[in-house]
Design an enzyme around this catalytic site. Structure first.
Site, mmCIF file in Angstrom:
data_model
loop_
_atom_site.group_PDB
_atom_site.id
_atom_site.type_symbol
_atom_site.label_atom_id
_atom_site.label_comp_id
_atom_site.label_asym_id
_atom_site.label_seq_id
_atom_site.Cartn_x
_atom_site.Cartn_y
_atom_site.Cartn_z
ATOM 1 N N LYS A 39 -3.442 46.935 49.730
ATOM 2 C CA LYS A 39 -4.608 47.182 49.671
ATOM 3 C C LYS A 39 -4.603 46.947 48.372
ATOM 4 O O LYS A 39 -4.237 46.948 47.435
ATOM 5 C CB LYS A 39 -4.943 48.494 50.286
ATOM 6 N N ARG A 137 -4.690 65.432 53.712
ATOM 7 C CA ARG A 137 -5.501 64.161 53.025
ATOM 8 C C ARG A 137 -5.811 63.300 54.687
ATOM 9 O O ARG A 137 -5.956 64.799 55.001
ATOM 10 C CB ARG A 137 -4.602 63.015 52.285
ATOM 11 N N HIS A 171 2.022 60.029 56.194
ATOM 12 C CA HIS A 171 2.342 59.838 55.397
ATOM 13 C C HIS A 171 2.732 61.013 54.034
ATOM 14 O O HIS A 171 2.124 61.779 54.139
ATOM 15 C CB HIS A 171 1.114 59.692 54.107
ATOM 16 N N ARG A 231 6.368 51.028 55.824
ATOM 17 C CA ARG A 231 5.075 50.619 55.315
ATOM 18 C C ARG A 231 5.213 50.655 53.881
ATOM 19 O O ARG A 231 4.135 51.587 52.097
ATOM 20 C CB ARG A 231 3.940 51.284 55.445
ATOM 21 N N TYR A 272 -12.484 50.843 15.686
ATOM 22 C CA TYR A 272 -13.543 51.819 16.059
ATOM 23 C C TYR A 272 -12.878 53.009 16.038
ATOM 24 O O TYR A 272 -11.312 53.107 16.088
ATOM 25 C CB TYR A 272 -13.798 52.060 17.776
ATOM 26 N N CYS A 319 -10.755 48.258 22.358
ATOM 27 C CA CYS A 319 -11.329 47.685 22.285
ATOM 28 C C CYS A 319 -12.219 47.719 23.687
ATOM 29 O O CYS A 319 -10.556 46.849 24.673
ATOM 30 C CB CYS A 319 -11.837 47.061 21.584
ATOM 31 N N MET A 320 -12.821 47.210 23.849
ATOM 32 C CA MET A 320 -13.308 46.556 25.646
ATOM 33 C C MET A 320 -13.088 45.655 26.055
ATOM 34 O O MET A 320 -12.268 44.467 26.625
ATOM 35 C CB MET A 320 -15.156 46.666 25.886
ATOM 36 N N ASP A 321 -12.419 44.102 24.715
ATOM 37 C CA ASP A 321 -12.536 42.931 24.567
ATOM 38 C C ASP A 321 -11.235 42.602 24.158
ATOM 39 O O ASP A 321 -10.207 41.704 23.782
ATOM 40 C CB ASP A 321 -13.525 41.917 24.709
HETATM 41 C C1 LIG Z 1 -0.417 53.111 49.756
HETATM 42 C C2 LIG Z 1 -0.066 53.823 51.240
HETATM 43 C C3 LIG Z 1 1.161 52.803 51.535
HETATM 44 C C4 LIG Z 1 1.746 52.361 49.668
HETATM 45 O O1 LIG Z 1 2.558 53.417 49.324
HETATM 46 P P1 LIG Z 1 3.463 52.982 48.589
HETATM 47 O O2 LIG Z 1 3.951 53.586 47.736
HETATM 48 O O3 LIG Z 1 3.083 51.165 48.115
HETATM 49 O O4 LIG Z 1 5.054 52.100 48.959
HETATM 50 C C5 LIG Z 1 2.016 53.832 52.342
HETATM 51 N N1 LIG Z 1 0.747 54.179 53.090
HETATM 52 C C6 LIG Z 1 -0.590 54.726 52.910
HETATM 53 C C7 LIG Z 1 -0.525 55.575 54.108
HETATM 54 C C8 LIG Z 1 -0.833 54.532 52.038
HETATM 55 O O5 LIG Z 1 -2.147 54.993 51.577
#
Ligand SMILES: *Cc1c(COP(=O)(O)O)cnc(C)c1O
Length: 376
Positions: A39, A137, A171, A231, A272, A319-321
């Site tokens: 992701k 969540r 999770h 995961r 700045y 700064c920005m850049d």
């Molecule tokens: C982002 C995410 C992960 C991976 O998490 P890490 O801490 O980067 O290993 C696994 N499962 C779910 C549901 C997530 O949102």
């Protein structure tokens, strides 16, 4: 990359990614599947490049956060299974099915909507059910007083027509954090997850083919929680407190170049807001990177970057850049010299601590203006 454009870039080491994949894989129990979390453009590393390599290496699954990210992979030739971790409106059921994308389902009402949409198409949508065991969540509520209702809703979901329930997951909130209370909480989440699965399977006679819960923290700290699939995200990219224990290697090195160098007399204010004033005659370099490239402004005056011959303290507001560094005494550094913001010579934790954040946020923040350069 065009040499003339040498400004700032992120070097991504594919050999390190491959090394991390094999080391994590080797630590898993026999038969455990590997889902690579890609992701947020693979935590800034480039989703297509990372997914392409994982597919070639034989990973079992990929996960993204939304439909657009999944479609980017499909359109880029990734044919392995992809799980969307976030919500997709049921109006997109046809797109999910056509592209063979697995959708997370986090409530009975959503399961019913997907089921109806898939039925209208005369097709079946592949899903994984998600349980909320303490992250608060997404997910079917099942903790405390929600246990019985949660079981009911899950039992009703698994028998809905036109849904192919392939997996179930949850999770963890603190699997990556040390301490007794965190361990107790993680074990409680795991135990609730297992109890819900057992109860749903017992009552409905349904069997979940893929049960998964282990994120990066759990892969290292709780190997017994691997179940049918792990995961990892951050771990795969070689970052995080626990990555050292598996001898993993950071995959990203953020680099910029020196645009100019000037000498300032003592008492000269810089950038700045005039938040830094030289206290000596100073050899000051201007770097071609700023907050629009992903360098947090919060680290202004609080960090150092790796240059040939040592570490250069950053001076004045970012700064920005651009931003400035003190190159006094670092005489190997010249215009066009490379400067490492984070990577093997400059631990990302120095920056993430200064920015009061975690490495995840710094990796994701590297913006699209920064070209990714893949090291084969
Ligand atoms: C982002 C995410 C992960 C991976 O998490 P890490 O801490 O980067 O290993 C696994 N499962 C779910 C549901 C997530 O949102």
């Amino acid at each position: 990359m065009n040499d003339l454009q040498k400004r700032s870039w992120a070097e991504i080491s594919l050999p390190n990614l491959k090394h991390n994949y094999s080391h994590i894989r080797a630590a898993l129990p026999e038969g455990c599947r590997f889902l690579g979390v890609v992701k947020a453009d693979a935590y800034g590393h480039g989703a297509l490049a990372v997914a392409g390599l994982l597919q070639e290496l034989g990973a079992d699954y990929l996960a993204v956060s939304c439909l657009d990210e999944a479609l980017e992979l499909r359109q880029g030739g990734i044919h392995m299974p992809i799980l969307i971790l976030g919500h997709t409106p049921h109006e997109y059921t046809e797109t999910l099915i056509e592209n063979n994308i697995t959708q997370t389902v986090s409530a009975l009402a959503k399961a019913e909507q997907y089921s109806a949409a898939a039925a209208a198409l005369g097709k079946s949508l592949k899903i994984h059910l998600k349980l909320d065991t303490g992250m608060s969540r997404l997910g079917f509520l099942c903790a405390g007083s929600y246990f019985d209702g949660g079981i009911d809703n899950l039992c009703r979901s698994v028998v809905l027509p036109n849904l192919e329930t392939e997996g179930i997951y949850t999770h963890f909130a603190v699997s990556d954090e040390a301490g007794e209370e965190n361990e107790r909480y993680t074990r409680e989440q795991f135990s609730l997850f297992c109890r819900v699965i057992d109860e749903v399977e017992r009552r409905s006679g349904f069997h979940f083919a893929i049960r998964h819960c282990a994120n990066s923290g759990a892969v290292v700290n709780y190997p017994e929680m691997a179940l049918d699939m792990v995961r990892p995200g951050l771990l795969l990219y070689g970052y995080g407190d626990t990555s050292g224990r598996l001898e993993l290697r950071p995959c990203m090195r953020l680099v910029t170049t020196v645009s100019t160098i000037k000498y300032y007399e003592p008492g000269t204010s810089v950038s700045y807001g005039r938040h830094y004033t030289t206290d000596k005659r100073t050899r000051m370099g201007v770097l071609a990177i700023g907050y629009a490239d992903g360098l947090p402004r919060l680290i202004s005056n609080k960090c150092s970057f790796a240059v040939p011959g040592g570490l250069a303290p950053q001076r004045g507001s970012i700064c920005m850049d651009m931003c400035m560094v003190d190159l006094s005494g670092l005489n190997q550094v010249d215009v066009s010299s490379e400067v490492e913001l984070f990577g093997p010579n400059n631990d990302i934790y120095q920056l993430s601590n200064a920015a009061q954040t975690i490495p995840y946020e710094l990796l994701c923040a590297v913006s699209k203006r920064v070209p990714r350069v893949y090291i084969e």
